[in-house]
Write an enzyme that holds these catalytic residues in place. Structure first.
Site, PDB file in Angstrom:
ATOM      1  CG  HIS A  10     -37.790   9.911  22.692  1.00 42.81           C
ATOM      2  ND1 HIS A  10     -37.087   9.735  21.527  1.00 42.81           N
ATOM      3  CD2 HIS A  10     -38.407  11.110  22.596  1.00 42.81           C
ATOM      4  CE1 HIS A  10     -37.302  10.785  20.742  1.00 42.81           C
ATOM      5  NE2 HIS A  10     -38.096  11.636  21.367  1.00 42.81           N
ATOM      6  N   GLY A  11     -34.936   8.026  23.541  1.00 41.89           N
ATOM      7  CA  GLY A  11     -33.587   7.778  23.032  1.00 41.89           C
ATOM      8  C   GLY A  11     -33.011   8.900  22.186  1.00 41.89           C
TER       9      GLY A  11
END
Length: 158
Positions: A10-11
């Protein structure tokens, strides 16, 4: 670095940690994900250009990380549970750091049965024992969601 993050890529992982570490490979280690092409396609979309993702089982990861060719690569290993981290640490020498990033909030378990060890780390009793076993293996373990967060040593909070 080996990271425990139940969201996998994810980010924080794809953008922040991969740039901070300067990696050229992200290896997602998960015996279930490797069987799910849809999830693999979804996770691949989060990987920045220039970084090659791999999705492997725990056994394959151990073999890959023990291959001398891997020593020449900058590999970021991600697992979604402490038990998989322990299996890898027990069979691969030279893991410099296990990072606990995010764990214990996304699988719908009862939060009142968990102990909070850090900002985003919640564990059950059996998982605390796995973390103790990781510490006994002699590897450094920190709690740090992103590089700019405070770096907590697991042994200080466990």
């Amino acid at each position: 670095m080996l990271r425990v993050d139940d969201r996998l890529i994810h980010g924080q992982v794809a953008v922040v940690w991969s740039r901070y570490l300067g990696v050229n490979r992200i290896v997602v280690v998960n015996d279930e994900v490797v069987k799910n092409e849809m999830q693999i396609m979804s996770l691949k979309m989060a990987v920045p250009e220039g970084i090659k993702p791999f999705f492997v089982t725990v056994d394959k990861a151990i073999s890959l990380l023990n291959n001398p060719k891997s020593q020449q690569l900058k590999i970021f290993v991600i697992v979604d549970k402490p038990l998989d981290a322990l299996k890898i640490v027990q069979k691969v020498d030279g893991i410099p750091l296990v990072n606990l990033g995010n764990y214990g909030r996304v699988n719908g378990e009862k939060m009142n049965e968990k102990r909070q060890l850090g900002k985003n780390i919640f564990v059950k009793k059996d998982e605390e024992q796995i973390l103790q076993d990781l510490l006994k293996a002699g590897v450094k373990i920190n709690i740090q969601p992103v590089p700019t967060d405070q770096n907590l040593n697991l042994k200080d909070v466990l």
